[in-house]
Scaffold this motif. Structure first.
Motif: not given
Length: 942
Positions: A773, A776-777, A779, A781, A783-785, A787, A810, A853, A893
């Protein structure tokens, strides 16, 4: 004992060339790859030979890190490691028995790392013997231990009998008349030639004795007329119909009417039913059927049972089982398979063919009992409670006859050996060797000549019983012509064994030792051992009960030659180290304790036998969970952390070992056959272990957690760089986690109790999730959304409001996400675009902003969904530049999320992309090097 003067770290404890080991091991498990040592006799879940030799080599040679005086820099160590990898890569070659120079190179390298003398290798759970066989061929003194007499016999063949007669010319009179010099009889070719000769004698005598039971068949005019040799008969079990309309008439239970479903030669059985007379028969039809569905399903009625051919009423499995228990199941011959010049042809059954099949029962057949219950057994539910009941009368006559003829062939081999110049003692030994290998061919015949063998319409041949480690119930079965030169025939089976004998020994193979010992009660007397073993997998395979099927024929043929090995009526069951409740009156706790206690005793004994220079290596395979079927024999795979894994780790750690490395070895043929797209777990996890110091410190569980968080991220990154498949990642992560757990004498909870293995596994899994997890930091914004949305909705729709709220958190927006090309927003609903919905003409060089993503799913679209291949996918990866590497991190992930949400198809895709990454990345690098330096990348850089 206190371990002092820490031994040098071995290669297996640092790095392995897993892709090459995986490829070679997967190939080794495939059927139809030609002669192979495994072909002398069937064994269940046999370890691939490439895996065994790679692990043995890597357990002996030092890792360059252990010699900073020779290789002081990391770059120099990596270069030396690559040199050792290259030796392993050559060891992964096919047909290595034909390349003794590769074994010689590996042996020379190992000698440099072991003070000029290799340790003895001991496998206390030898089974089919892959580890001892490879140890023997690599130049170790090899010891194979097992309690199961069938396994012991196979190891005797590999380690004692075949090497004993290596480089000897054959003794049979035919070959002696044309014997040449030089390399004509290198390795075990001479022994193989004798097996072929004496098997022909057995065949000729069998034809005289039982040939009348195997007549030819008369062909129809359109089939060419005349007589043809039969290669098989197809049967269906029958049961009295419970339908009032059929009034108890026996009707067939058939899963299909297909005889051949191969394009261009479609052939099937067409039932001819007279409902008034309550009669049926089958006629052979060919051409193009009008109703393929009914042909495919036969009289099967889904998973619930069958249907009555006369009335169409259901016949549930409960009823069939009940009738079977009362001895009321019958069988009817439904087709005859004949061999003609252009292949196979099918003939309707005649009374003459039926009469020959119903032979009188032979005298003195093996009248032994099946266990009431056993792992993988279903036939007892249908009234089959004796081993002989798994054979038709004709099959039983043939098996008894051929078995006895093999036993009697020793007189011929003995006389010929004397004529060839052997003294009486050597002639006795050689005749016994010939009989032993011919007895293995008898067992191969048994595997293909029983009433639980399928007929395969796709390749038109008899399929053996042991396609996997079970004895399922088969309702429509095939009977091979054991006297014909065809699949399941004596000539074919014995010739296959002879071919495989040629692959066992090289010219330099030495003698090893096969021992019948109980691993839980002690080991052999040798010390300073290198121990490598593939132990039983909890309650996965009931080796002893399965082995009885072969043991009864081996005992009949070889009881005089090996009286100690075949002194019991059946294979010993109770001491076997499996967690089999049926051996303890159904008590699962007693079975579990038997398994755990046996493992602890075995590993405690081994701890005092091993050479501290070399790690103990233990293989563990995941439980194969049978689906709840009847005559369908499908298997799934389940992670068994709370039973098998826990028990194995508990046994190792409680007996004083600490784990220093774990490696997932993917040796399943499905991995290659499905283009690396399977979500099946790795076939094996290999654990390297060292004795733990008796004065190892104790720590608090809070310190264990802190150490995990400190060590695990780097270890996981190392695993990812080694391209561990996502499906294997959680299991591989147990390695570095349990390495921390096992190095301490005790780990105490705040309550003062010891942290259990199960609790430690849960903590390791939690830490793994946290580490993944945290990635993710890094990646963007968008891509974080994506995920977070995928974790909640997958590729399904969600509300626009939810999407907008998440986008604010995000630091992005739904409109921006839509502009980036990763979502579809319409009618108040939002969803992620599936990979197969992404534009096929997408070019990253024309895209100003590319979320990780987006690039990941475009790579997935090409590689997995469109399956364009490595080269086409590599073109896109090259265009993505260095940022492309982040796509693999995201795939890890997303696999974890998909697995948790049970999105099997999505998980399969992410797993496939990671598995294919090394080759795609290699091609991309080569293209990048070949590209002119002035050509800009996707970001305009040159």
């Amino acid at each position: 004992m206190t371990v002092s003067n820490s031994p040098k770290k071995k290669l297996i404890e640092v790095a392995l060339p897993l892709p090459e080991i995986n490829d070679a091991s997967a190939y080794d498990k495939m059927p139809g790859i030609g002669p192979h040592p495994k072909g002398i006799h069937h064994w269940w879940a046999r370890l691939p030979l490439p895996t065994a030799r790679a692990i043995l080599f890597a357990s002996v040679v030092d890792d360059p890190e252990a010699h900073p005086e020779k290789w002081p820099t990391e770059e120099e160590q990596n270069a030396e490691r690559e040199r050792l990898f290259d030796i392993i890569r050559r060891m992964m070659g096919k047909k290595l028995h034909e390349s003794p120079e590769v074994y010689a190179e590996a042996r020379a390298e190992m000698l440099r790392h072991s003070d000029g003398k290799l340790p003895a290798v001991f496998d206390p759970f030898a089974g089919g013997g892959s580890i001892p066989l490879e140890a023997n061929r690599m130049g170790f003194d090899a010891y194979a231990g097992d309690l199961n007499p069938v396994a012991v016999l196979l190891n005797k063949c590999n380690l004692e009998l075949a090497p004993r007669w290596a480089n000897h010319a054959p003794v049979n009179p035919e070959d002696r008349r044309r014997i040449g010099g030089g390399d004509a009889w290198r390795g075990t070719h001479g022994l193989a030639a004798d097996i072929r000769y004496y098997s022909r004698l057995v065949h000729d005598r069998a034809v005289k004795q039982i040939g009348s039971l195997y007549p030819k068949v008369r062909l129809l005019k359109e089939q060419g007329g005349g007589e043809a040799k039969i290669i098989a008969w197809i049967w269906a079990r029958t049961v009295a119909s419970p339908s009032p309309a059929a009034q108890g008439t026996h009707v067939p239970l058939m899963s299909t009417f297909w005889l051949s479903n191969k394009k261009g030669s479609l052939t099937w059985l067409e039932p001819v039913v007279d409902k008034m007379k309550r009669e049926f028969r089958f006629v052979v039809k060919s051409g193009t059927p009008s109703d393929r569905t009914s042909i495919t399903s036969g009289t099967k009625a889904g998973r619930g049972g069958f249907k009555c051919l006369l009335s169409g009423d259901p016949i549930p499995f409960d009823y069939i089982r009940s009738e079977g228990q009362k001895g009321r199941l019958g069988a009817v011959m439904v087709a005859v398979v004949a061999e003609i010049r252009r292949g196979r042809t099918y003939v309707s059954v005649t009374n003459d063919q039926t009469a020959c099949a119903h032979a009188p029962m032979p005298n003195d057949y093996p009248d032994t009992d099946l266990p009431n219950e056993a792992l993988g057994f279903r036939v007892q539910n249908y009234g089959i409670r004796k081993h002989w009941q798994m054979f038709t009368p004709r099959q039983l006559v043939a098996m008894v006859a051929i078995c006895d003829l093999v036993s009697g062939i020793s007189a011929d081999a003995h006389a010929d050996a004397l004529a060839a110049g052997f003294n009486v003692k050597l002639a006795d030994q050689y005749a016994e060797t010939v009989c032993t290998f011919l007895a293995l061919a008898v067992d191969r015949c048994a595997d293909f000549n029983n009433s639980l063998c399928r007929w395969s319409p796709s390749n038109q041949k008899v399929m053996n019983l042991f396609g996997r480690q079970a004895i399922p119930m088969i309702f429509d079965f095939s009977e091979a012509n054991i006297l014909a030169d065809t699949v399941g025939g004596w000539t074919t089976c014995s010739a296959h064994v002879a071919d495989c004998i040629e692959t066992i020994a090289t010219r330099s193979t030495q003698l090893g030792s096969a021992l019948q010992i109980d691993a839980a009660s002690g080991t052999n007397s040798a010390t300073q051992l290198l121990v490598s073993t593939d132990p039983p997998y909890y309650d996965n395979i009931g080796y002893a009960a399965l082995s009885d099927f072969f043991y009864i024929w081996l005992r009949r043929a070889l009881g005089r030659i090996q009286p100690d090995l075949f002194s019991t009526v059946l294979v010993p069951k109770l001491p076997e180290l499996t967690a089999s409740p049926e051996n303890f009156h159904g008590n699962r706790e007693m079975a579990k304790e038997h398994f755990e206690a046996g493992f602890r005793k075995a590993f405690s004994a081994l701890r005092h036998k091993i050479d501290p220079q070399f790690p103990l290596t233990v293989y563990y395979a995941f439980k194969q969970a049978d689906e709840d079927g009847e005559d369908e024999d499908q298997a799934g795979v389940s992670i068994d952390l709370t039973t098998g894994w826990e028990t194995l780790l508990e046994a190792l750690i409680s007996s004083g070992f600490q784990i220093t490395a774990t490696w997932p070895v993917r040796a399943s043929q499905a991995w290659r056959m499905r283009s690396m797209g399977s979500n099946a777990l790795a076939s094996y996890i290999v654990l390297a272990c060292r004795p733990r110091a008796s004065d190892a410190p104790q720590i608090a569980s809070s310190e264990f957690r802190r150490e995990l968080k400190r060590v695990l991220p780097a270890a996981l990154r190392h695993l990812q760089q080694g391209n561990i498949a996502p499906v294997d990642f959680a299991q591989a992560a147990l390695g570095p986690g349990m390495a921390i757990y096992s190095r301490y004498g005790r780990i105490l909870e705040s309550s003062g109790t010891q942290l259990s293995i199960r609790a430690a596994i849960n903590i390791i899994n939690q830490t793994l999730t946290e580490v993944l997890s945290e990635v993710e930091d890094e990646f963007d914004a968008d891509t974080r959304w994506a995920i977070a949305w995928f974790e909640q909705f997958g590729f399904s729709e969600g509300g626009f409001g939810d999407a907008e709220i998440l986008s604010k958190a995000k630091v992005t927006s739904v409109s921006g996400l839509q502009q980036a090309g990763i979502v579809l927003s319409k009618g108040g609903k939002v969803r992620l675009l599936r990979p197969d919905e992404l534009p096929a003409d997408w070019d990253p060089q024309n895209d100003q902003s590319i979320p990780v993503w987006e690039m990941t799913h475009h790579l997935l679209r090409l590689y997995h969904y469109q399956a364009v291949g490595d080269e086409a996918t590599s073109v896109l990866l090259r265009k993505l530049g260095s940022n492309g590497e982040a796509a693999r991190d995201l795939a890890y992930r997303l696999f974890k999320i998909a697995e948790k949400r049970k999105l099997s198809q999505e998980a399969l895709g992410y797993n496939a992309l990671v598995l294919g990454w090394p080759e795609v990345a290699r091609l991309a690098r080569e293209e990048r090097i070949a590209r002119p330096a002035t050509q800009p990348d996707m970001f305009g850089r040159t």
